[in-house]
Design an enzyme around this catalytic site. Structure first.
Site, PDB file in Angstrom:
ATOM      1  N   ASP A 236      38.749  44.557  62.547  1.00  0.00           N
ATOM      2  CA  ASP A 236      37.451  45.076  62.109  1.00  0.00           C
ATOM      3  C   ASP A 236      36.339  44.751  63.109  1.00  0.00           C
ATOM      4  O   ASP A 236      35.300  44.193  62.759  1.00  0.00           O
ATOM      5  CB  ASP A 236      37.075  44.510  60.731  1.00  0.00           C
TER       6      ASP A 236
ATOM      7  N   GLU B  79      38.262  54.032  54.432  1.00  0.00           N
ATOM      8  CA  GLU B  79      37.488  52.797  54.573  1.00  0.00           C
ATOM      9  C   GLU B  79      36.871  52.741  55.970  1.00  0.00           C
ATOM     10  O   GLU B  79      36.994  53.675  56.772  1.00  0.00           O
ATOM     11  CB  GLU B  79      38.370  51.576  54.338  1.00  0.00           C
TER      12      GLU B  79
END
Length: 469
Positions: A45, A218
């Site tokens: 991420d 997402e």
């Protein structure tokens, strides 16, 4: 300016290096204007942002929020860093700290992050506000940021329009059960407050979005051109090889809260290849001189690696309609030009060092065309003399190929005294990687030796990353 020199002993190769913001001079050893992924040997991420001539970076640590600061995009592993926040011992944001993002609004830094109390179904978004303009300084906890439904939420980001309006975009559940993750948007009255109802922008419906269960949309990230508001998102299971990037677009003058303003591209815009698996959850920056656009993303270290990921970067182009053209993710075996405006670096080729019980062989993916192998535990090694003009912690970016099924270990000695265990992760099916090794060097000459590797380990080169001033 920081001046230092390196000498590769035993092979009559001497190299001197000058690092500054504008040039590098070298004698007898090539200065490198290229790099190879990954730029972080671990992490997921990744989020990177530019501000006042610096890159600020963060990724999921899990139990804290850590920020890196550097003038270089590709040398982030050796950057100044600080843990700027640790969660409380108990409470709704005490565990599972995921996907922090750092944003600059109205003279302050804001960090958006997902957290829970140890139970995944309680994941929500939270926000920190800086006490000063120092991104690595102190922060105030502004608490949870949510809409009226207060449902499961992760991966929050912000769309900022030219008129000053702000919109929070995140991945969440429609109800209280993990059936699918959808993308939502809501208006904000300030950087830490949602001021209206959430609106669904996307749910997994296409075949390439629905690999793995639960189905997933997402990691929404905003990328604005003069023709389009681009919302890049990650789809399919993040633990699968098929994790990929999709695209929603809206016209700049449209209402982002109206789902009809957004169009989903029917094909993925960045997906796996035969050597790159699970590319996703990204951010975007410019090169240091502002002339190039770069995507920063994570990918699995190899097929089947699941959540064992590292961080990579590469340039991208633009289509005529204002949407990004990311091309294909480049393999770790590929050498890329450094971002425009980033100074060259000193590269030490392994085959030019003093070799003990080792052999140099040709390899088309090696930076100098050769790799060094033949490690036989303590009876083999590679040695350099490194001379520096100041004390400091330097980073050795060691590019290696571990074709064994388990991690391997090298023993690094500095000056024959300090011993450092260097763990080199497996490439599983044989893929290049980088290990970023911090070494404390004293002013003057330092002998560095690597030894102890196994038979399926190859060394290509070492880039020496100097401390920033």
């Amino acid at each position: 300016m920081n001046r230092w020199s390196l000498v590769a002993s035993g092979c009559c190769v001497a190299a001197s290096l000058v690092l500054s913001s504008c040039d590098i001079g070298s004698v007898g050893s090539a200065k490198a204007a290229t790099f190879a992924n990954p730029i972080m040997n671990g992490g997921a991420d990744p989020w990177m942002i530019q501000h006042d001539g610096y890159y600020y970076y963060t990724h999921t640590v899990g139990n804290a929020i850590q920020i890196w600061k550097s003038r270089s995009l590709t040398d982030m592993a050796g950057a100044e860093t600080a843990v700027i926040w640790k969660p409380p011992a108990t409470g709704p944001n005490s565990a599972d700290i995921w996907a922090p993002e750092l944003h600059w609004f109205n003279g302050k830094w804001y960090i958006y992050y997902a957290a829970d109390d140890g139970r995944n179904e309680n994941h929500r978004m939270f926000v920190l506000e800086s006490a000063t303009d120092d991104a690595l300084g102190e922060y105030e906890d502004r608490g949870k940021i949510t809409d009226s439904t207060d449902k499961w939420a992760i991966d929050g980001t912000v769309l900022s329009k030219p008129d000053g309006s702000l919109y929070f975009i995140w991945s969440g559940w429609e109800g209280d059960v993990n059936v699918s993750q959808r993308l939502y948007i809501a208006p904000m009255s300030n950087p830490y407050t949602i001021s209206g109802d959430r609106v669904e922008l996307s749910r997994p419906t296409l075949d390439w979005e629905m690999i793995g269960e639960p189905t997933i949309n997402e990691g929404p990230e905003v990328l604005v051109s003069d023709k389009k508001i681009n919302l890049i998102y990650s789809a399919s299971g993040s633990w699968t090889d098929d994790y990929t990037l999709g695209l929603l677009t809206a016209d700049p003058g449209s209402d982002p809260l109206d789902p009809a303003s957004w169009t989903k591209k029917p094909e993925p815009v960045f997906k796996k290849t035969d050597r790159v698996f699970g590319p996703g959850h990204n951010s975007f920056v410019k090169s240091p001189d502002g002339k190039e656009d770069w995507i920063v993303y994570h990918a699995a270290i190899t097929s089947g690696a699941g959540w064992n990921r590292n961080v990579r970067t590469q340039p991208f182009q633009w289509n005529e309609d204002g949407t990004p053209d990311f091309g294909e993710p480049v393999a770790p075996g590929a050498w890329l030009p450094l971002p425009s405006g980033e100074p060259a670096r000193m590269r030490l080729e392994a085959e030019k060092a003093k070799l003990e019980g080792m052999q140099a062989t040709e390899n088309e993916e090696a930076s100098g065309g050769k790799i060094v192998s033949g490690w036989t535990d303590e009876d083999s090694g590679v040695e350099w003399e490194i001379e520096v003009e100041k004390d400091g912690v330097y980073r050795l970016a060691l590019r290696y190929l571990n074709e064994a099924s388990v991690p391997q270990h090298l023993n690094m000695t500095i000056g024959g005294k300090l011993h450092v265990d260097v763990s080199l992760d497996t490439g599983l099916k044989g893929e290049w990687s980088n290990a970023f090794i911090p070494v404390g060097l004293k002013k003057g000459s330092n002998t560095i030796k690597l030894g102890g590797g196994g038979s399926r380990l190859s060394l290509d080169s070492i880039d020496v990353l100097a401390p920033e001033e």
